[in-house]
Design an enzyme around this catalytic site. Structure first.
Site, short mmCIF file in Angstrom:
data_model
loop_
_atom_site.label_atom_id
_atom_site.label_comp_id
_atom_site.label_asym_id
_atom_site.label_seq_id
_atom_site.Cartn_x
_atom_site.Cartn_y
_atom_site.Cartn_z
N ASP A 148 7.87 7.53 -14.25
CA ASP A 148 6.70 7.43 -13.87
C ASP A 148 5.55 7.11 -14.80
OD1 ASP A 148 3.77 8.88 -13.37
OD2 ASP A 148 4.63 8.90 -11.64
N VAL A 180 2.65 8.87 -9.74
CA VAL A 180 3.39 7.53 -8.98
C VAL A 180 4.58 7.57 -8.31
CG1 VAL A 180 4.28 5.15 -9.50
CG2 VAL A 180 2.52 6.00 -10.98
N ASP A 181 5.26 8.74 -8.71
CA ASP A 181 6.63 9.27 -8.04
C ASP A 181 6.34 9.96 -6.69
OD1 ASP A 181 8.80 9.15 -9.55
OD2 ASP A 181 8.22 10.29 -11.31
N TYR A 182 5.19 10.74 -6.69
CA TYR A 182 4.70 11.32 -5.59
C TYR A 182 4.31 10.26 -4.46
CZ TYR A 182 2.45 14.50 -2.33
OH TYR A 182 2.00 15.29 -1.19
N GLY A 185 7.48 8.46 -3.23
CA GLY A 185 8.01 9.14 -2.06
C GLY A 185 7.30 9.37 -0.86
#
Length: 408
Positions: A148, A180-182, A185
């Site tokens: 991230d 950014v991961d969230y 997803g």
């Protein structure tokens, strides 16, 4: 009550860490049957991203930490060694009867195991196969790994985040959580849902979805990036200052901090009344929002001095009465104690083998006809291996043999 929106949809989740698991968790929350495939012995890499870990009732070390718990509720966990040919065969057999296959291995890795899109499509032509990577399936950076923070840096987010230039501590700053991961997803979930709809409505065609963190962070910069595309200039870091209405930012009060956003001229006039300085609203330097933006440092300094005269609760109540958007800067204890948050049920309790009343964060979607009410604890490593393999004809003796051989 109707069935959940994705009831009947089956998903194989070969993702690890955060972006991919969050996407699969969203599908699980919406009613999909999600089977998470983990590495025997160690499981999802996120299980080692602790502490803190849940306390084992018998005091043993375990792999159920907060990082894993946040992204794996409502799933089943099975362990399969995909480097073993028999393990690969099990995954392909499971893939025959699922709707969605999600993976976040480096580009090309799963081809070595016969688990890439073309191999899975050969056994299930209608499969929706979603690949979540750092840089995508194409381009010169495609083979690279990343996390991230790397994408916050490379994608431009850190360049516009941080203290205002010239202030102490100025310079690029990472956003706290793995945002950014969230977002990746969520993009993966949207892509999968769109592909499922397309398959159902437009002739039963499956497809490969390419989602990556680098694309996601650039797209998420929205109006900030558009400023650059319009005039060729990167917006400056603003600290807590807003980027539209002015004044906007965090103001220190007598006992804490308050975030204020004055969105238009009428709100500004009312804010000046609340702060006891109504004449500010008629000052030629501050009458219109564009004027206040031009004299931003001056009006922010004036407001900063005024807010120090009273406590957060006082200013919050008075500004709320005047219809001016504001809010206290809460820590997590204050967030989850907030009566609105409690009324909205953002903290849910689940029964975990280590903690009968384990707190999790609920899904942020609320449906009138198909509400998400059933939250199951993130599974222990391999908790459902025997159950899932029984569905494709593996009895307990076969499972025990495969376990002894290191396949599961």
């Amino acid at each position: 009550m109707s069935a959940l929106p994705l009831s009947g949809i089956k998903v194989l989740d070969l993702t690890r860490v955060l972006a991919g698991p969050l996407s699969a968790q969203m599908l699980a929350d919406l009613g999909a049957d999600v089977i998470k495939i983990e590495r025997p012995g160690t499981g999802d890499d996120a299980r080692a991203f602790g502490p803190p870990y849940l306390a084992d009732p018998e005091g043993r070390a375990n792999n159920n930490n907060s990082f894993y718990l946040c992204a794996n509720r409502n799933k089943k966990s099975i362990t399969i060694n995909i480097a073993d040919p028999e393990g690969q065969a099990i995954v392909r057999e499971l893939a025959r009867s699922v709707d969605v296959f999600i993976e976040n291995y480096k580009v090309g890795d799963l081809q070595r195991y016969g688990l890439d899109y073309e191999s899975i499509r050969a056994v299930n032509p209608g499969i929706i196969y979603c690949s979540v990577t750092g840089f995508g399936q194409t381009g010169p950076y495609a083979p690279r790994a990343g996390y991230d923070a790397i994408f916050q840096a490379m994608g431009g987010l850190m360049s516009v985040t941080g203290h205002i230039d010239g202030e102490p501590g100025a310079g690029p700053m990472k956003v706290g959580p793995s945002i950014v991961d969230y977002m990746t997803g969520m993009n993966s979930s949207i892509g999968i849902l769109a592909a499922l709809y397309h398959r159902k409505v437009n002739g039963g065609e499956g497809q490969h979805i390419d989602v990556c963190l680098f694309d996601t962070v650039i797209a998420s910069l929205s109006h900030y990036a558009q400023i650059y595309l319009v005039n060729g200039k990167t917006p400056p870091r603003r600290g807590t200052w807003g980027n539209g209405g002015m004044p906007a930012g965090v103001f220190r009060c007598a006992d804490g901090e308050l975030m204020l956003v004055v969105g238009n001229d009428a709100q500004f006039a009312r804010a000046c009344d609340v702060l006891g300085e109504p004449e500010l609203a008629t000052n030629p330097k501050f009458v219109r929002n564009n004027d206040r933006v031009a004299h931003g440092k001056e009006i922010m300094a004036i407001f900063a001095g005024l807010f120090l005269k009273n406590k957060v609760a006082y200013w919050h109540d008075e500004l709320e009465k005047a219809g001016i958007p504001c809010g206290p800067v809460n820590d997590f204890a204050q967030v989850f104690a907030d009566p609105h948050v409690r009324e909205r049920g953002m903290e849910v309790k689940v029964n975990h083998p280590f903690e009968p009343q384990l707190s999790l964060i609920r899904n942020a979607l609320s449906f009138s006809a198909t509400p998400i009410t059933d939250y199951r604890a993130p599974p222990l490593l391999g908790e459902h291996t025997v159950e899932v393999l029984a569905s494709i004809g593996y009895d307990e003796a076969k499972c025990e043999m495969l376990k002894n051989e290191g396949v599961i």
